[in-house]
Design a protein around this motif. Structure first.
Motif, short mmCIF file in Angstrom:
data_model
loop_
_atom_site.label_atom_id
_atom_site.label_comp_id
_atom_site.label_asym_id
_atom_site.label_seq_id
_atom_site.Cartn_x
_atom_site.Cartn_y
_atom_site.Cartn_z
N THR A 7 90.39 74.36 48.34
CA THR A 7 89.70 73.92 49.78
C THR A 7 90.86 74.05 50.63
O THR A 7 91.70 73.47 50.69
CB THR A 7 88.73 72.79 49.73
OG1 THR A 7 88.23 72.51 50.82
CG2 THR A 7 89.73 71.80 49.11
N ASN A 8 90.33 74.40 52.09
CA ASN A 8 91.25 73.91 53.06
C ASN A 8 91.28 72.69 53.57
O ASN A 8 91.84 72.26 54.48
CB ASN A 8 91.21 75.12 54.18
CG ASN A 8 89.77 74.94 54.95
OD1 ASN A 8 89.06 74.15 54.29
ND2 ASN A 8 89.48 76.10 55.71
N LYS A 9 90.45 71.95 53.02
CA LYS A 9 90.27 70.55 53.37
C LYS A 9 91.21 69.48 52.97
O LYS A 9 91.48 68.35 52.78
CB LYS A 9 88.81 69.93 53.31
CG LYS A 9 87.82 70.57 54.09
CD LYS A 9 86.49 70.23 53.64
CE LYS A 9 85.61 71.10 54.73
NZ LYS A 9 84.12 70.66 54.62
N GLU A 38 95.23 70.10 57.93
CA GLU A 38 95.20 70.63 59.14
C GLU A 38 96.55 71.10 59.93
O GLU A 38 96.87 72.22 60.17
CB GLU A 38 94.36 69.86 60.22
CG GLU A 38 92.83 69.80 59.72
CD GLU A 38 91.94 68.79 60.78
OE1 GLU A 38 92.58 68.67 61.96
OE2 GLU A 38 91.06 68.50 60.33
N LYS A 55 91.83 60.88 50.62
CA LYS A 55 91.24 61.65 51.52
C LYS A 55 91.53 63.21 50.79
O LYS A 55 90.43 64.05 50.61
CB LYS A 55 91.49 61.94 52.94
CG LYS A 55 91.09 60.97 53.77
CD LYS A 55 91.68 60.85 55.24
CE LYS A 55 91.43 59.65 55.90
NZ LYS A 55 91.91 59.59 57.30
N ASN A 56 92.59 63.64 50.53
CA ASN A 56 92.79 64.89 49.97
C ASN A 56 92.27 64.99 48.44
O ASN A 56 91.78 66.03 48.24
CB ASN A 56 94.34 65.05 49.60
CG ASN A 56 95.15 65.26 51.17
OD1 ASN A 56 94.42 65.44 52.22
ND2 ASN A 56 96.38 65.06 51.11
N ALA A 59 88.63 65.29 49.04
CA ALA A 59 88.32 66.96 49.46
C ALA A 59 88.06 67.76 48.31
O ALA A 59 87.45 68.68 48.20
CB ALA A 59 88.97 67.27 50.62
N GLU A 63 84.78 69.67 46.78
CA GLU A 63 84.71 71.17 46.82
C GLU A 63 84.23 71.51 45.43
O GLU A 63 83.52 72.62 44.92
CB GLU A 63 86.18 71.65 46.69
CG GLU A 63 86.31 73.23 46.61
CD GLU A 63 85.49 74.03 47.75
OE1 GLU A 63 85.31 75.20 47.70
OE2 GLU A 63 85.49 73.39 49.06
#
Length: 126
Positions: A7-9, A38, A55-56, A59, A63
């Protein structure tokens, strides 16, 4: 079966590894450090770094269609065990019982000089 989780999150892998791998029964998340996905820049401050790592991790859980409470094993690496209690307090905010099994170790160094890195194992399905 082996499926890549990406994921790009969460920060992109900075080496030859996947952000996560899903098998039939378990999901393995690679170590996450406090990079803002980001900007790919490190966040500042101990508490902010710990929260960014969670948070990572979250995410990547999302996903895979799961959440933090699907984690059955969490590994925490700290450059200073003085952060142990802060990790505990943040975990109490983010997780519900039963809490995941956990190992916390103090290490001499972590990638990019960060203070915390975490990896996790999740149940692939309820």
């Amino acid at each position: 079966m082996k499926k890549k989780i990406q994921t790009n999150k969460a920060p992109a892998a900075i080496g030859p590894y996947s952000q996560g791998i899903e098998t039939e029964t378990l999901i393995f998340l690679s170590g996450q450090i406090p990079l803002n996905p980001e900007s790919m820049e490190l966040v500042e401050g101990d508490e902010n770094q710990i929260r960014q790592v969670f948070k990572n991790v979250q995410a990547l859980c999302e996903e895979a269609g799961l959440d933090l409470n699907h984690i059955v094993k969490l590994n925490v690496s700290l450059q200073d065990l003085a952060l142990f209690n802060l990790v505990n307090e943040i975990m109490k905010e983010l997780f519900t019982e039963p809490y995941p099994a956990r190992a916390t170790v103090e290490v001499s160094a972590l990638p990019l000089g960060v203070n915390v890195e975490m990896d996790a194992i999740l149940l692939a399905h309820d």
